[in-house]
Scaffold this motif. Structure first.
Motif, short mmCIF file in Angstrom:
data_model
loop_
_atom_site.label_atom_id
_atom_site.label_comp_id
_atom_site.label_asym_id
_atom_site.label_seq_id
_atom_site.Cartn_x
_atom_site.Cartn_y
_atom_site.Cartn_z
N ALA A 94 -39.69 -0.95 -59.72
CA ALA A 94 -40.88 -1.11 -58.76
C ALA A 94 -41.72 -2.39 -59.24
N ALA A 95 -42.01 -2.41 -60.76
CA ALA A 95 -42.76 -3.56 -61.19
C ALA A 95 -41.96 -4.91 -60.82
N ARG A 96 -40.83 -4.99 -61.00
CA ARG A 96 -39.84 -5.89 -60.77
C ARG A 96 -40.05 -6.64 -59.11
N GLN A 97 -39.71 -5.49 -58.10
CA GLN A 97 -39.83 -5.91 -56.86
C GLN A 97 -41.29 -6.16 -56.41
N LEU A 98 -42.40 -5.64 -57.10
CA LEU A 98 -43.75 -6.19 -56.72
C LEU A 98 -44.16 -7.48 -57.39
N GLU A 99 -43.25 -7.68 -58.38
CA GLU A 99 -43.83 -9.10 -59.29
C GLU A 99 -45.00 -8.76 -60.08
N LEU A 100 -45.11 -7.67 -60.43
CA LEU A 100 -46.35 -7.37 -61.32
C LEU A 100 -46.38 -8.20 -62.44
N ALA A 101 -45.43 -8.70 -63.23
CA ALA A 101 -45.41 -9.49 -64.45
C ALA A 101 -46.06 -10.65 -64.09
N ARG A 102 -45.97 -11.28 -62.95
CA ARG A 102 -46.71 -12.55 -62.48
C ARG A 102 -47.87 -12.40 -62.21
N MET A 103 -48.44 -11.21 -61.66
CA MET A 103 -49.93 -11.28 -61.12
C MET A 103 -50.54 -10.29 -62.10
N LEU A 104 -50.06 -9.69 -62.68
CA LEU A 104 -51.05 -8.54 -63.89
C LEU A 104 -50.04 -8.62 -64.84
N PRO A 105 -49.75 -9.37 -66.00
CA PRO A 105 -49.01 -9.52 -67.29
C PRO A 105 -49.42 -8.35 -68.12
N ARG A 106 -50.45 -8.44 -68.45
CA ARG A 106 -50.98 -7.42 -69.46
C ARG A 106 -50.76 -5.87 -68.96
N THR A 107 -51.23 -5.72 -67.95
CA THR A 107 -51.24 -4.38 -67.08
C THR A 107 -49.80 -4.03 -67.03
N THR A 108 -48.93 -4.79 -66.61
CA THR A 108 -47.49 -4.73 -66.31
C THR A 108 -46.79 -4.12 -67.85
N LYS A 109 -47.35 -5.07 -68.87
CA LYS A 109 -46.49 -4.74 -70.20
C LYS A 109 -46.93 -3.38 -70.79
N ALA A 110 -48.14 -3.04 -70.56
CA ALA A 110 -48.88 -1.81 -70.97
C ALA A 110 -48.15 -0.65 -70.43
N LEU A 111 -48.09 -0.98 -69.08
CA LEU A 111 -47.47 0.31 -68.17
C LEU A 111 -46.05 0.40 -68.72
N LEU A 112 -45.19 -0.61 -68.68
CA LEU A 112 -43.76 -0.28 -68.94
C LEU A 112 -43.47 0.38 -70.29
N ARG A 113 -44.53 -0.09 -71.50
CA ARG A 113 -44.30 0.39 -72.68
C ARG A 113 -44.71 2.04 -72.71
N LEU A 114 -45.83 2.20 -72.02
CA LEU A 114 -46.10 3.70 -71.67
C LEU A 114 -44.99 4.51 -71.22
N VAL A 115 -44.54 4.18 -70.00
CA VAL A 115 -43.51 4.91 -69.33
C VAL A 115 -42.25 5.09 -70.13
N TRP A 116 -41.91 4.08 -70.72
CA TRP A 116 -40.48 4.05 -71.48
C TRP A 116 -40.81 5.00 -72.87
N GLY A 117 -42.13 4.88 -73.36
CA GLY A 117 -42.29 5.86 -74.48
C GLY A 117 -42.52 7.36 -74.25
N LEU A 118 -42.92 7.45 -72.93
CA LEU A 118 -42.98 8.84 -72.57
C LEU A 118 -41.65 9.54 -72.13
N GLY A 119 -40.90 8.57 -71.60
CA GLY A 119 -39.40 8.68 -71.01
C GLY A 119 -38.65 9.16 -72.38
N LEU A 120 -38.64 8.33 -73.34
CA LEU A 120 -37.89 8.61 -74.48
C LEU A 120 -38.18 9.73 -75.10
N ALA A 121 -39.76 10.04 -75.27
CA ALA A 121 -39.96 11.24 -75.96
C ALA A 121 -39.51 12.59 -75.24
#
Length: 649
Positions: free
Chosen positions: A268-295
């Protein structure tokens, strides 16, 4: 701001509507379920009683005498719980017969069905569920199914004990044995078409990713594969085919569900191009969901399925709301990808939220909540596939336009004006041929795919249709698939002919047997063959010869009247073989005779029939490749239309 308020109000209403799981009601015992021979299937909703066994220590006798039974208004939907649940069902059979008790959840771990004895006590009819190896199930089906031998008419009471580590949801249906067998076959056909579509989509994107190595393509392939595999596991198909033990299937499914959340958020973030529009928010969001998913994978791997899956499903709700809120915010700023995101992801998120709310016990189990996720997922995947392919095509076209511009600039400096005009004319002709080919393939694929889709929908909507209608719809699907295969063969053969250094693969060939094999594709008596001496054996490329003969026969069959046969005459002329194929038809105009073997050309009489315009063109290319020739001998009218293929022996 209005969009955010409406969005959060919608979420609050959804959570308020499902503030607590659907529980049973302590009312009068429900009436007995009447079994009539005229009803092939009876739903037990509204006829069940429920008893919760928190410790799972009750036996059938203790459960039957327990005062804690409550009426269950619909199907069972209790979320995640470690307790055992007993269901009681009274049935009233009008006459003896064979009935099947079908449970709609293939992920139930322990299923035990008891029947009350006339002399008192309870007798175990069947012990099933994922804790029992699949090869020991009495009925080979994806979910537990118990055969009820109703040897006499009258009332009978059943007790069903259920336990599972997964979401506690299931339907109970009673099927007549013959109707159950037909239901399993229809379901197998439906799942074959459903997962066949997904397999085709996976193969398409695997080929696309191997050819382009685009990061988004590889991510979508992982997203698609994880989603399809999780669905196949949740439907019990993988367990049924592989006899996968519950200890492994629960872990694999739980880990798949846990990882599907971060993968879905990254897509969803790739399709929405969030990294280009909101780089810090996107990085924090991806770290959060990957950490929770692996946990979440850790308790699942340790055997605590609910501890890992339930938080992931609960987290999916605010995550979907957050992504939609970001898309609305970007849409107000004129961000174009947000439009597609709301269309492709909005319906999908809604369907997933309904499915998760059903698994957690906040929504009842019915046909809508059971199938909405599959429909939303399919629509979502199709839209994403079209977007991904379209995006690559737009980039490719932009790159091609840039390359053409540079080539034109170089040509203007290096070549004369006449050479430049010739190069541009050649490029225009190639592009026109490509457009004609794409248009032709799109038209030829759309009709059989429409037939397959319509017939499959009719099969799914009319599961109880008469056998003759089912056979007719199956025949339509088969004929449409054969038409697609023929088109694919022609396209592949045309591609092989275009290879400059491709040499024929010469092998001994039995021409008579090959013609007999091709005649089986037509109606009996449609093809009549006359064989001369010495025409049986030749050395040639069998695959190319089969395509050439099939196209010649199909061309003759297409134009010949239905009551007249197509004639094949095999004659040997020295060291060459002559194959004449003749059919009665109207005369071919002189202006069309010269274009008969041109690529994509179709005469006036052929435009009323399906075809790609490649058949006779391929015959001419194959004849040249094999050292032979093809020609029009007679053009119809007073004499039959006759095409002659000559090959060296």
């Amino acid at each position: 701001m209005r969009n955010y308020r409406a969005l959060f109000l919608l979420l609050a209403l959804l959570l308020a509507a499902g503030a607590r799981p659907v529980h049973s009601q302590a009312v009068a015992p429900p009436p007995a379920l009447r079994l009539e021979p005229t009803a092939p299937m009876r739903d037990t909703a509204g006829h069940l009683q429920r008893l919760d066994d928190p410790g799972g220590t009750l036996d059938a006798a203790q459960a039957g005498q327990s005062p804690g039974w409550t009426s269950l208004p619909g199907n069972l939907s209790a979320g995640f719980t470690s307790a055992a649940i007993w269901l009681r069902l009274r049935i009233d059979a009008s006459r003896p017969g064979q009935w099947m008790l079908l449970l709609g959840n293939p992920l139930l771990d322990d299923v035990r069905v008891y029947t009350e004895q006339p002399s008192g006590g309870w007798r175990l009819l069947d012990h099933s569920g994922e804790d029992v190896p699949r090869h020991q199930w009495p009925t080979d089906f994806r979910s537990p199914a118990v055969q009820l031998g109703l040897l006499q008419a009258g009332e009978q009471t059943l007790l069903v004990r259920l336990a599972t580590r997964n979401a506690f949801k299931t339907k109970l249906e009673l099927w007549q044995r013959l109707a159950f067998d037909n239901h399993t076959r229809r379901e197998g056909l439906f799942f074959g078409l459903y997962f066949g579509f997904y397999l085709l989509l996976i193969c398409l994107h695997a080929f696309f990713w191997s050819a382009t190595r685009a990061p988004m393509s590889g991510l979508f392939l992982a997203y698609l594969g994880t989603t399809v595999f999780n669905e196949a596991l949740s439907l019990g198909l993988v367990q049924q085919i592989t006899d996968l033990p519950a200890a492994w299937s629960d872990r694999v499914l739980g880990i798949g569900v846990a990882l599907s959340l971060p993968i879905a958020v990254q897509v969803a973030a790739r399709q929405l191009e969030l990294a280009r529009m909101l780089p810090r928010t996107t990085k924090a969001l991806l770290r959060l969901v990957w950490g929770l998913g692996l946990a979440a994978c850790l308790p699942v791997a340790a055997g605590r399925y609910a501890w890992g899956v339930a938080p992931v499903q609960l987290l999916s709700i605010p995550m979907a709301v957050l992504l939609i809120a970001l898309a609305l915010r970007l849409l107000r700023r004129g961000h174009r990808p947000a439009r597609f995101f709301l269309a492709a992801f909005g319906a999908f998120y809604a369907s997933v939220l309904v499915a998760y709310a059903r698994n957690l016990g906040y929504l009842p189990l019915n046909d809508f909540t059971e199938h909405i996720s599959a429909l939303g997922t399919m629509l979502h995947m199709v839209l994403l596939s079209l977007w991904l392919l379209g995006q690559h095509e737009r980039r490719r076209r932009a790159h091609e336009r840039q390359q053409v511009y540079l080539q034109a600039e170089l040509a203007q400096r290096e070549q004369s004006e006449s050479e430049l005009r010739a190069a541009l004319e050649l490029e225009r002709r190639v592009r026109q041929e490509q457009r004609d080919f794409v248009a032709m393939v799109s038209h030829e694929l759309r009709t059989p795919l429409a037939i397959i889709t319509t017939s499959a929908q009719q099969l799914a909507r009319n599961l109880g249709a008469p056998p003759n209608k089912t056979l007719a719809r199956s025949r339509n699907i088969r004929e449409a698939a054969q038409r697609l295969l023929a088109l694919m063969d022609d396209c592949l053969a045309e591609d092989r002919m275009a290879e400059p250094h491709a040499e024929p693969r010469l092998t001994p060939c039995d021409l008579h047997a090959l013609i007999e094999e091709l005649c089986q594709d037509f109606a009996p008596g449609r093809i009549v063959c006359a064989r001369g001496e010495g025409t049986r054996h030749l050395t040639t490329d069998l695959a190319l010869l089969r395509i050439a003969l099939r196209n010649l026969l199909a061309n003759a069959d297409r134009h010949a009247p239905g009551h007249q046969a197509v004639q094949i005459d095999l004659q040997r002329d020295g060291e060459r073989l002559r194959i004449d194929i003749a059919n009665t038809s109207g005369p071919i105009p002189p202006e069309e005779q010269a274009l008969l073997f041109e690529r994509y050309y179709r005469g006036r009489s052929a435009r009323a029939h399906p075809g790609a315009g490649l058949g006779l063109y391929l015959v001419r290319r194959i004849a040249c490749k094999l050292g032979g020739s093809v020609a029009l001998v007679t053009a119809g009218g007073d004499q039959p239309v006759c095409l002659r293929l000559e090959l060296p022996l």
